[in-house]
Write a protein that holds these residues in place. Sequence first.
Motif, PDB file in Angstrom:
ATOM      1  N   GLY A 197     -13.495 -14.213  78.836  1.00 39.01           N
ATOM      2  CA  GLY A 197     -13.650 -14.522  80.144  1.00 39.01           C
ATOM      3  C   GLY A 197     -14.848 -13.780  80.992  1.00 39.01           C
ATOM      4  N   VAL A 198     -14.868 -12.464  80.588  1.00 38.01           N
ATOM      5  CA  VAL A 198     -16.100 -11.691  81.386  1.00 38.01           C
ATOM      6  C   VAL A 198     -17.453 -11.951  81.022  1.00 38.01           C
ATOM      7  CG1 VAL A 198     -17.061  -9.273  81.500  1.00 38.01           C
ATOM      8  CG2 VAL A 198     -14.480  -9.448  82.353  1.00 38.01           C
ATOM      9  N   LEU A 199     -17.562 -11.829  79.484  1.00 34.36           N
ATOM     10  CA  LEU A 199     -18.685 -12.159  78.719  1.00 34.36           C
ATOM     11  C   LEU A 199     -18.965 -13.602  79.294  1.00 34.36           C
ATOM     12  CD1 LEU A 199     -18.049 -10.736  75.156  1.00 34.36           C
ATOM     13  CD2 LEU A 199     -19.338  -9.885  77.208  1.00 34.36           C
ATOM     14  N   ASP A 200     -18.495 -14.685  79.472  1.00 31.30           N
ATOM     15  CA  ASP A 200     -18.801 -15.934  79.962  1.00 31.30           C
ATOM     16  C   ASP A 200     -19.597 -15.870  81.304  1.00 31.30           C
ATOM     17  OD1 ASP A 200     -17.730 -17.456  77.835  1.00 31.30           O
ATOM     18  OD2 ASP A 200     -15.801 -17.742  78.911  1.00 31.30           O
ATOM     19  N   VAL A 201     -19.471 -14.815  82.032  1.00 29.77           N
ATOM     20  CA  VAL A 201     -20.064 -14.895  83.443  1.00 29.77           C
ATOM     21  C   VAL A 201     -20.967 -13.463  83.355  1.00 29.77           C
ATOM     22  CG1 VAL A 201     -18.303 -16.138  84.371  1.00 29.77           C
ATOM     23  CG2 VAL A 201     -18.101 -13.543  84.358  1.00 29.77           C
ATOM     24  N   ALA A 202     -20.842 -12.616  82.687  1.00 32.33           N
ATOM     25  CA  ALA A 202     -21.505 -11.075  82.880  1.00 32.33           C
ATOM     26  C   ALA A 202     -22.938 -11.460  82.732  1.00 32.33           C
ATOM     27  CB  ALA A 202     -20.991 -10.348  81.810  1.00 32.33           C
ATOM     28  N   GLU A 203     -23.799 -10.433  83.420  1.00 34.89           N
ATOM     29  CA  GLU A 203     -25.328 -10.245  83.483  1.00 34.89           C
ATOM     30  C   GLU A 203     -25.557  -9.215  82.623  1.00 34.89           C
ATOM     31  OE1 GLU A 203     -26.781 -12.494  84.836  1.00 34.89           O
ATOM     32  OE2 GLU A 203     -25.199 -13.395  86.004  1.00 34.89           O
ATOM     33  N   PRO A 204     -26.769  -9.525  81.906  1.00 37.18           N
ATOM     34  CA  PRO A 204     -27.431  -8.688  81.238  1.00 37.18           C
ATOM     35  C   PRO A 204     -27.563  -7.271  81.915  1.00 37.18           C
ATOM     36  CG  PRO A 204     -28.741 -10.476  80.929  1.00 37.18           C
ATOM     37  CD  PRO A 204     -27.751 -10.709  81.999  1.00 37.18           C
ATOM     38  N   GLY A 205     -27.292  -5.972  81.173  1.00 39.84           N
ATOM     39  CA  GLY A 205     -27.232  -4.847  81.688  1.00 39.84           C
ATOM     40  C   GLY A 205     -26.053  -4.308  82.141  1.00 39.84           C
ATOM     41  N   GLU A 206     -25.155  -5.330  82.795  1.00 40.29           N
ATOM     42  CA  GLU A 206     -23.676  -4.820  83.215  1.00 40.29           C
ATOM     43  C   GLU A 206     -22.848  -4.159  82.056  1.00 40.29           C
ATOM     44  OE1 GLU A 206     -23.177  -8.289  86.557  1.00 40.29           O
ATOM     45  OE2 GLU A 206     -21.897  -8.575  84.848  1.00 40.29           O
ATOM     46  N   ARG A 207     -22.189  -3.123  82.902  1.00 39.47           N
ATOM     47  CA  ARG A 207     -21.201  -2.496  82.005  1.00 39.47           C
ATOM     48  C   ARG A 207     -19.710  -3.006  82.296  1.00 39.47           C
ATOM     49  NH1 ARG A 207     -23.697   1.832  79.831  1.00 39.47           N
ATOM     50  NH2 ARG A 207     -25.252   2.785  81.279  1.00 39.47           N
ATOM     51  N   VAL A 208     -19.059  -3.088  81.085  1.00 38.71           N
ATOM     52  CA  VAL A 208     -17.811  -3.697  81.028  1.00 38.71           C
ATOM     53  C   VAL A 208     -16.738  -2.743  80.439  1.00 38.71           C
ATOM     54  CG1 VAL A 208     -16.088  -5.707  80.045  1.00 38.71           C
ATOM     55  CG2 VAL A 208     -18.524  -5.896  80.632  1.00 38.71           C
ATOM     56  N   LEU A 209     -15.597  -2.423  81.071  1.00 37.41           N
ATOM     57  CA  LEU A 209     -14.394  -1.620  80.483  1.00 37.41           C
ATOM     58  C   LEU A 209     -13.445  -2.456  80.062  1.00 37.41           C
ATOM     59  CD1 LEU A 209     -13.215   1.205  79.782  1.00 37.41           C
ATOM     60  CD2 LEU A 209     -12.426   1.190  82.195  1.00 37.41           C
ATOM     61  N   MET A 210     -13.052  -2.406  78.772  1.00 36.96           N
ATOM     62  CA  MET A 210     -11.560  -2.937  78.310  1.00 36.96           C
ATOM     63  C   MET A 210     -10.543  -1.900  78.073  1.00 36.96           C
ATOM     64  SD  MET A 210     -11.135  -6.108  75.535  1.00 36.96           S
ATOM     65  CE  MET A 210     -11.654  -5.168  74.078  1.00 36.96           C
ATOM     66  N   VAL A 211      -9.321  -2.131  78.571  1.00 31.45           N
ATOM     67  CA  VAL A 211      -8.271  -1.309  78.225  1.00 31.45           C
ATOM     68  C   VAL A 211      -7.093  -2.132  77.706  1.00 31.45           C
ATOM     69  CG1 VAL A 211      -6.896   0.988  78.671  1.00 31.45           C
ATOM     70  CG2 VAL A 211      -8.909   0.124  79.838  1.00 31.45           C
ATOM     71  N   SER A 212      -6.746  -2.056  76.499  1.00 27.73           N
ATOM     72  CA  SER A 212      -5.485  -2.877  75.926  1.00 27.73           C
ATOM     73  C   SER A 212      -4.225  -2.173  76.248  1.00 27.73           C
ATOM     74  CB  SER A 212      -5.659  -3.314  74.700  1.00 27.73           C
ATOM     75  OG  SER A 212      -5.740  -2.190  73.725  1.00 27.73           O
ATOM     76  N   PHE A 213      -3.057  -2.660  76.013  1.00 27.68           N
ATOM     77  CA  PHE A 213      -1.690  -1.746  75.785  1.00 27.68           C
ATOM     78  C   PHE A 213      -1.114  -2.700  74.960  1.00 27.68           C
ATOM     79  CE2 PHE A 213       2.672  -1.434  76.956  1.00 27.68           C
ATOM     80  CZ  PHE A 213       2.829  -0.104  76.686  1.00 27.68           C
TER      81      PHE A 213
END
Lengths: 143, 376, 384
Positions: free
Chosen positions: B308-324
Amino acid sequence: MEIARHWRLQRHRYSLVGEVCNHCGVKIFPARDVCPECNAPAKTPYTFSGKGEVYSYSTVHHPPEGFEHFAPYVVALVRLVEGPLVAAQLTDVEGEKIEIGMPVEMVTRKLRDDGSKGTIVYGYKFRPVIAGGAAVVAKDAAV
Amino acid sequence: MCVPRPLPTCYSLGLGRDKLEASHLKIMKPNRDVGIVGYGAYVPRYRLRGTEISRMWEGEQGCTPPIKEKAVPGLDEDVATMSLEAARNALKRTAIDPSRIRAVWVGSESHPYAVKPTSTIVAEAIGAVPHTLAADWQFACKAGTEAMQAALGFVGSGMADYALALGMDTAQGRPRDALEYTAGAGGAAFLVGPAEESVAVLEGSTSYVTDTADFWRRQHEHYPAHAGRFTGEPGYFRHVIAAASEIMAALGRKPADYAHVIFHQPNTKFPRKAGRELGFKSEQLEAGLLVNDIGNTYAGAAMIGLTGVLDVAEPGERVLMVSFGSGAGSDAFDLRVTDAITARRACALSTRDYVVRRHEIDYATYARHRGKIRME
Amino acid sequence: MRDVSIIGLGQTPVGEHWEKSLKDLAAEAIQAAIKDAQTERVDALYVGNMCSGTLNGQEHLGALISDWVGLRGVEAVKIEAACGSGAAALRLGYVAVAGELADFVVVAGVEKMTDRPGEQVTAALAMASDADFEAQNGLSFVALNALLMRRYMHEFGVCHRDFAPFAINAHKNAVGNPFALFPHPVTADDFCAAKMIADPVNLLDSSPVCDGAAAVVLCPTEIARQFNSRPVRIRASSAATDTIALHDRRDLLGLEGAALSAAKAYKQAKLTPKDIDLFELHDAFTIVSVLSLEACGFAERGRGVRLGAQGDIAIGGQIPITTMGGLKARGHPVGATGIYQVIEVALQLRAQAGANQVRDARLGMAQNIGGSGATVVTTILEAG
């Protein structure tokens, strides 16, 4: 249980793999090794795009043994964009108005399930084409 | 019984055995730069509203459900078919020959077979066979991210050019249990490959695991069991916050460095609370928080948040994903979005395309779809 | 090649024969046919049957039935061509007598369908289609015909109700047939309100699952009158095939197997459709009647359905069909149907059709179809 039989067919069933005639170029599904148009040998595998449209359809209310759990379900002849007709189920169509000419796309789903002790047979079905572009619309709305 | 009780407002990290300081932690990053080359989501089209479940068990005057609605698989769907569609979406966003995929790893707690891999079905159907590894992963809700870490390492080591990691579930909640409101269906696939071909490059990863039985399912049992509120603080929050804190510390980042953060999302409260505790703003969670519309997709939950994030993210943006994953552990991933995202994301259906495709069903239809009606 | 005639007819009532087995039914029909033929001698027995393996757990019907009816020792085999099994057996009997390999041949058709529950019968009938690419995708045999009907309605702009005359005509004619399963009339409203099986095909579009057996005795025409004062001559016998799967057809609504089979029969008999006084066609579903009429030259493409509304298909009409009730109302015990059809044409030509007699009937045609048009056997008979 017909394990070997389903295993032989799974390449065709999972991904709509047929054949192309190297002599006249006709695309063939299901594979039959001989071109139905020019009778030349045709053994070159060809993976269909899975895009097509409904050519005819029906809803099965009295299913054959092995399909009772899915009834009622919709079956169709689908005209693939590459030419051949395919007999298959339509899925994800509850509440949809089905019409001849409706665009559909191939998905791989459970065809039958031989009870809790048997294997699951997977194969192609077709569903209405999902409209894309929802993310773009959402993004524009946010802007 | 219908809504998890409010959580205690404070909890602590470092319950004695977490001696290792975050700054001493060796962050997990392969020598060869790797990333996500292709990504794809899948959500089935059927939706069961929370109010329909509360009508069933609480009557018309039932309580407010924890989420709006959850996705329910069709009669002909299971983790194999759903994984396959997500995998096909991931492949549509690349131009690589599927026979170059050297691993197909499916993380789930609802594999269709107890013995017989889901992953071989996916590998066969996408054309990755025969020169590939195929295995099913199991670690409650983090089976998919664990597969993803392994895929990143596998490609990073040079043993493979590409590896496909999936997290997908058709979660079952016991009727009338609190989890019935949220146990949804869906997930995502990530094709891992060289950084130069990636839409998001891996900057680092970590994993934080302890033996904590907050949720489980024994062999031959149909529904999982859980330890009620124990799954909150000692389970979810302890692991999620530790993993997130450690990776940020190790990489020298602060919450404001990230455009987007995705947490495992068993409901809407837990990820929001984790975000607040860590110092994230609610906007940073927004693009990756799907649970209100599709439910908790278990092994797929954090991963479909990332699509969902990659569908809207802009080049250069940082993303943090944390599962559980219950049992328990968290995997954290620090990713940087590349220029390639702009062209690539349009090549397949977006996560949102699947989220907005919905056909509402009643409880009886849900019971049929989920095999709760005995027919023989 | 010798000319061949039918000298004996035998049939059981079509029904739910709870007290009779497959071989009981076969014996009843065969013994009646032999009695009608007044011959002691039988050189061979051909048994048309589709489902004995799946529904009765019994194959090897040739030996089983020849012994059971007192023909122990004769050459006997089962012939299977789905719903076209009966006429396919007749075709081989014809070949044997015409080719001077046998003088007296009994051809029987038998089917015992009611011993199994509905889903198993549905699955057994679906074996007439392409197992790998039709039946295993969940397409029932009714569904295949529904696909034909939907497409026909779409291409030619007709509605479901336009098919009603075919069911009404069949039921009306069944009233005069003591062997019919449904000897009661139906109305257009009944037709439209019938239970849906696979839309647009409903219960009154469809022929019923039932039990029955029928048999004929063949011999050379030159000696036929020695045994029966009213022999019926086989003017033509032809068989043709088309692709077993609908999706492989060049022309979905063309029923090319039927067209080819009929054309060969007309050529052999030196006749045209105009010469045919009645036509026992394979009305397994109303749509099949329509497609057969078109394929066999009784209507132009897309116009076959109109023959119903115009009354052309009634006794006394241009081309009477299903004069004894057809598959729809006499009943469709699948492997026996082809023989029932031939017996009904023979009764018309022998002027023994009672209230359903087609006046001055001299030439009658029967067409038996296996699958959704894949095997088609056409027989043209002439009063002897």
